[in-house]
Design a protein around this motif. Structure first.
Motif, PDB file in Angstrom:
ATOM      1  N   ILE A 292       0.943  -1.398  -0.044  1.00 24.85           N
ATOM      2  CA  ILE A 292       0.287   0.104  -0.010  1.00 24.85           C
ATOM      3  C   ILE A 292       1.420   1.260  -0.130  1.00 24.85           C
ATOM      4  CG2 ILE A 292      -1.766   1.022   0.639  1.00 24.85           C
ATOM      5  CD1 ILE A 292      -2.254  -1.101   2.903  1.00 24.85           C
TER       6      ILE A 292
ATOM      7  N   ILE B 289      10.588   5.981  -2.775  1.00 28.69           N
ATOM      8  CA  ILE B 289      11.445   5.613  -1.394  1.00 28.69           C
ATOM      9  C   ILE B 289      10.733   4.513  -1.029  1.00 28.69           C
ATOM     10  CG2 ILE B 289      12.622   8.079  -1.190  1.00 28.69           C
ATOM     11  CD1 ILE B 289      10.718   8.168   1.539  1.00 28.69           C
TER      12      ILE B 289
ATOM     13  N   HIS C  60      -2.396   2.251  -4.198  1.00 25.66           N
ATOM     14  CA  HIS C  60      -2.471   3.544  -4.190  1.00 25.66           C
ATOM     15  C   HIS C  60      -3.221   4.083  -3.728  1.00 25.66           C
ATOM     16  CE1 HIS C  60      -3.314   3.556  -8.119  1.00 25.66           C
ATOM     17  NE2 HIS C  60      -2.316   2.972  -8.139  1.00 25.66           N
ATOM     18  N   SER C  61      -3.712   5.847  -3.168  1.00 28.77           N
ATOM     19  CA  SER C  61      -4.924   6.344  -3.032  1.00 28.77           C
ATOM     20  C   SER C  61      -6.346   6.303  -4.478  1.00 28.77           C
ATOM     21  CB  SER C  61      -4.840   8.135  -3.066  1.00 28.77           C
ATOM     22  OG  SER C  61      -4.191   8.711  -4.258  1.00 28.77           O
TER      23      SER C  61
ATOM     24  N   GLY D  81       1.644   6.369   5.372  1.00 28.10           N
ATOM     25  CA  GLY D  81       1.336   7.045   6.520  1.00 28.10           C
ATOM     26  C   GLY D  81       0.488   7.667   6.858  1.00 28.10           C
ATOM     27  N   LYS D  82      -1.157   6.751   7.290  1.00 25.16           N
ATOM     28  CA  LYS D  82      -1.926   6.850   7.456  1.00 25.16           C
ATOM     29  C   LYS D  82      -2.132   6.250   8.927  1.00 25.16           C
ATOM     30  CE  LYS D  82      -4.145   9.318   4.152  1.00 25.16           C
ATOM     31  NZ  LYS D  82      -3.494   9.839   3.494  1.00 25.16           N
TER      32      LYS D  82
ATOM     33  N   ASP E  25       1.160   2.109  10.241  1.00 27.30           N
ATOM     34  CA  ASP E  25      -0.401   2.738   9.385  1.00 27.30           C
ATOM     35  C   ASP E  25      -1.012   1.522   9.716  1.00 27.30           C
ATOM     36  OD1 ASP E  25       0.738   4.662   8.062  1.00 27.30           O
ATOM     37  OD2 ASP E  25       1.929   3.590   6.019  1.00 27.30           O
TER      38      ASP E  25
ATOM     39  N   THR F 295      15.723   0.350   8.123  1.00 28.56           N
ATOM     40  CA  THR F 295      16.096   1.449   7.664  1.00 28.56           C
ATOM     41  C   THR F 295      17.531   1.983   7.680  1.00 28.56           C
ATOM     42  OG1 THR F 295      14.495   2.421   7.307  1.00 28.56           O
ATOM     43  CG2 THR F 295      15.707   3.471   6.529  1.00 28.56           C
TER      44      THR F 295
HETATM   45  P1  NAP Z   1       4.263   9.208   0.409  1.00 28.79           P
HETATM   46  O1  NAP Z   1       5.414   9.486  -0.254  1.00 28.79           O
HETATM   47  O2  NAP Z   1       3.688  10.176   0.940  1.00 28.79           O
HETATM   48  O3  NAP Z   1       3.055   8.245  -0.396  1.00 28.79           O
HETATM   49  C1  NAP Z   1       2.181   7.725   0.653  1.00 28.79           C
HETATM   50  C2  NAP Z   1       1.729   6.336  -0.477  1.00 28.79           C
HETATM   51  O4  NAP Z   1       0.482   6.265  -0.025  1.00 28.79           O
HETATM   52  C3  NAP Z   1       1.646   6.744  -2.003  1.00 28.79           C
HETATM   53  O5  NAP Z   1       1.882   6.734  -2.697  1.00 28.79           O
HETATM   54  C4  NAP Z   1      -0.089   7.371  -1.387  1.00 28.79           C
HETATM   55  O6  NAP Z   1      -1.053   6.964  -3.217  1.00 28.79           O
HETATM   56  C5  NAP Z   1      -0.616   5.878  -0.662  1.00 28.79           C
HETATM   57  N1  NAP Z   1      -1.513   6.591  -0.296  1.00 28.79           N
HETATM   58  C6  NAP Z   1      -1.951   7.771   0.577  1.00 28.79           C
HETATM   59  N2  NAP Z   1      -2.955   7.014   0.619  1.00 28.79           N
HETATM   60  C7  NAP Z   1      -3.387   6.151   0.222  1.00 28.79           C
HETATM   61  C8  NAP Z   1      -4.659   6.014   1.100  1.00 28.79           C
HETATM   62  N3  NAP Z   1      -6.068   6.138   1.643  1.00 28.79           N
HETATM   63  N4  NAP Z   1      -4.836   4.270   0.362  1.00 28.79           N
HETATM   64  C9  NAP Z   1      -4.194   3.703  -0.279  1.00 28.79           C
HETATM   65  N5  NAP Z   1      -2.912   4.147  -0.677  1.00 28.79           N
HETATM   66  C10 NAP Z   1      -3.287   5.220  -0.221  1.00 28.79           C
HETATM   67  O7  NAP Z   1       4.563   8.516   1.496  1.00 28.79           O
HETATM   68  P2  NAP Z   1       6.570   7.928   1.925  1.00 28.79           P
HETATM   69  O8  NAP Z   1       7.771   8.529   1.476  1.00 28.79           O
HETATM   70  O9  NAP Z   1       6.623   6.585   1.044  1.00 28.79           O
HETATM   71  O10 NAP Z   1       6.153   7.065   3.149  1.00 28.79           O
HETATM   72  C11 NAP Z   1       5.045   6.476   4.246  1.00 28.79           C
HETATM   73  C12 NAP Z   1       4.584   6.075   5.590  1.00 28.79           C
HETATM   74  O11 NAP Z   1       6.144   5.878   5.441  1.00 28.79           O
HETATM   75  C13 NAP Z   1       5.002   7.608   5.991  1.00 28.79           C
HETATM   76  O12 NAP Z   1       4.524   7.244   7.348  1.00 28.79           O
HETATM   77  C14 NAP Z   1       7.012   7.815   6.002  1.00 28.79           C
HETATM   78  O13 NAP Z   1       6.621   8.675   7.629  1.00 28.79           O
HETATM   79  C15 NAP Z   1       6.986   6.531   6.596  1.00 28.79           C
HETATM   80  N6  NAP Z   1       8.217   5.850   6.875  1.00 28.79           N
HETATM   81  C16 NAP Z   1       9.869   5.002   7.234  1.00 28.79           C
HETATM   82  C17 NAP Z   1      11.002   4.273   7.978  1.00 28.79           C
HETATM   83  C18 NAP Z   1      11.130   4.280   7.953  1.00 28.79           C
HETATM   84  O14 NAP Z   1      12.533   3.886   7.940  1.00 28.79           O
HETATM   85  N7  NAP Z   1      10.594   3.277   9.025  1.00 28.79           N
HETATM   86  C19 NAP Z   1      11.091   5.302   5.835  1.00 28.79           C
HETATM   87  C20 NAP Z   1      10.753   5.736   5.102  1.00 28.79           C
HETATM   88  C21 NAP Z   1       9.168   6.451   5.205  1.00 28.79           C
HETATM   89  P3  NAP Z   1      -0.836   7.985  -4.388  1.00 28.79           P
HETATM   90  O15 NAP Z   1       0.179   7.839  -5.310  1.00 28.79           O
HETATM   91  O16 NAP Z   1      -2.388   7.547  -5.327  1.00 28.79           O
HETATM   92  O17 NAP Z   1      -0.704   9.711  -3.603  1.00 28.79           O
END
Ligand code: NAP
Length: 297
Positions: free
Chosen positions: A164, A169, A193-194, A214-215, A252, A276
């Motif tokens: 999801i 990244i 995805h969204s 990130g939800k 999430d 990571t």
């Molecule tokens: P991002 O760039 O905001 O991407 C979020 C993705 O989720 C997008 O593809 C978005 O779709 C999709 N999305 C959003 N709402 C949705 C929904 N209701 N249903 C289905 N898909 C949905 O975030 P990211 O950088 O990949 O990071 C994601 C999370 O991981 C964040 O909480 C971030 O802090 C965390 N993170 C953690 C680490 C770690 O080391 N633990 C490392 C990196 C990131 P669209 O493309 O259609 O907008």
């Protein structure tokens, strides 16, 4: 009860291996790997992440340097520093902590990093190599997740993985790594995805779910099948008056309802986060070894 996929345990084991490797390197008269992090501004999350990376470097015997700039730094100043580091053969890895202030083009800065020093694995060249299955630097978070799946012997071959999130990244590179041939690959991957309709239809059919949207608490028990393996990438700060900082990290996945149905699950914190950093360290060590190999070739 689900097996807890403990990122702290796996990263400690990997760090111990790397520490011994570096010890041998230094004992044979070679300098240890050197990772540089550029930190712009005073974003709380970024400062915490860079601090954790610097500490991890020291734990394994790497040289870790943080270069700090005020949020007013210009794009040209930053690009000049990246260029200087690219040309410095005493430095093996460079990360520019994101997000950057709005007046700086993040993509331009990422693409300015020499691909062989891009230990975050965000450069187009490394993404291209990943897509083709060629050797290259793998993005640290998805790579760290595969190292954790390997450690716990989670079978991915032939499994249906639902991811999801499709970010550059996490979600996108994760989908490539898990579907590529090889160890911790060979999965059949669905990327949601969204704009995905009826997401629950996909998640209920998944053997493995990687939640990276990130939800907080998005994935609930009614959305998964019994025996699923769940990897929770999400790290959102939510208000929590009971904590000294006034907030806590929330994944999430709604752990309380998903864990009873899962065969294995990562916690937040202590799951993907430490992996990571482990991925980043492994990439830096590999960059150093590649530099040594190039010198003797
Ligand atoms: P991002 O760039 O905001 O991407 C979020 C993705 O989720 C997008 O593809 C978005 O779709 C999709 N999305 C959003 N709402 C949705 C929904 N209701 N249903 C289905 N898909 C949905 O975030 P990211 O950088 O990949 O990071 C994601 C999370 O991981 C964040 O909480 C971030 O802090 C965390 N993170 C953690 C680490 C770690 O080391 N633990 C490392 C990196 C990131 P669209 O493309 O259609 O907008």
């Amino acid at each position: 009860m689900a097996v807890i996929l403990d990122g702290r345990v796996v990263s400690a084991a990997l760090k111990e291996e790397m520490r011994r490797d570096v010890e041998n390197m230094v004992a044979s008269g070679l300098r240890p790997p050197h990772l540089v992090a550029i930190l712009v501004g005073e974003d709380g999350g970024s400062m915490t992440y860079v601090g954790a990376k610097e500490k991890a470097c020291h734990e394994v015997g790497f040289t870790g340097t943080v270069i700090r700039y005020p949020a007013t730094v210009t794009e040209d100043e930053l690009l000049a520093k990246v260029q200087e580091i690219n040309e410095n053969d005493q430095i093996d890895g460079l990360i520019v902590q994101l997000p950057l202030p709005a007046h700086i083009n993040e993509n331009k800065v990422t693409l300015a990093i020499a691909p062989e020093k891009d230990v975050d694995g965000f450069h187009d060249v490394n993404m291209g190599r990943l897509a083709k299955g060629s050797p290259g630097v793998k993005p640290a978070t998805p790579y760290g997740i595969t190292l954790m799946l390997k450690h716990y012997g989670v079978e991915t071959s032939g499994k249906h993985v639902v991811i999801i999130g499709r970010s550059n990244i996490v979600g996108r590179p994760m989908s490539i790594l898990l579907s590529n041939p090889g160890e911790t690959g060979n999965a059949t991957v669905t990327v949601c995805h969204s704009r995905t309709h009826n997401l629950t239809e996909f998640t209920r059919n998944a053997d493995i779910i990687v939640a990276a949207l990130g939800k907080p608490g998005f994935l609930t028990g009614d959305m998964v099948k019994d025996g699923v393996v769940v990897v929770d990438v999400g790290t959102t700060r939510v208000d929590d008056a009971s904590k000294k900082a006034g907030w806590r990290l929330c994944g999430d996945v709604d752990f309380a309802t998903v864990e009873p149905k899962a065969s294995a699950i990562t916690p937040v914190p202590g799951g993907v986060g430490p992996m990571t950093i482990a991925g980043l360290l492994v990439n830096t060590l590999q960059a150093r070894k590649a530099q040594l190999a190039a010198r003797t070739a």
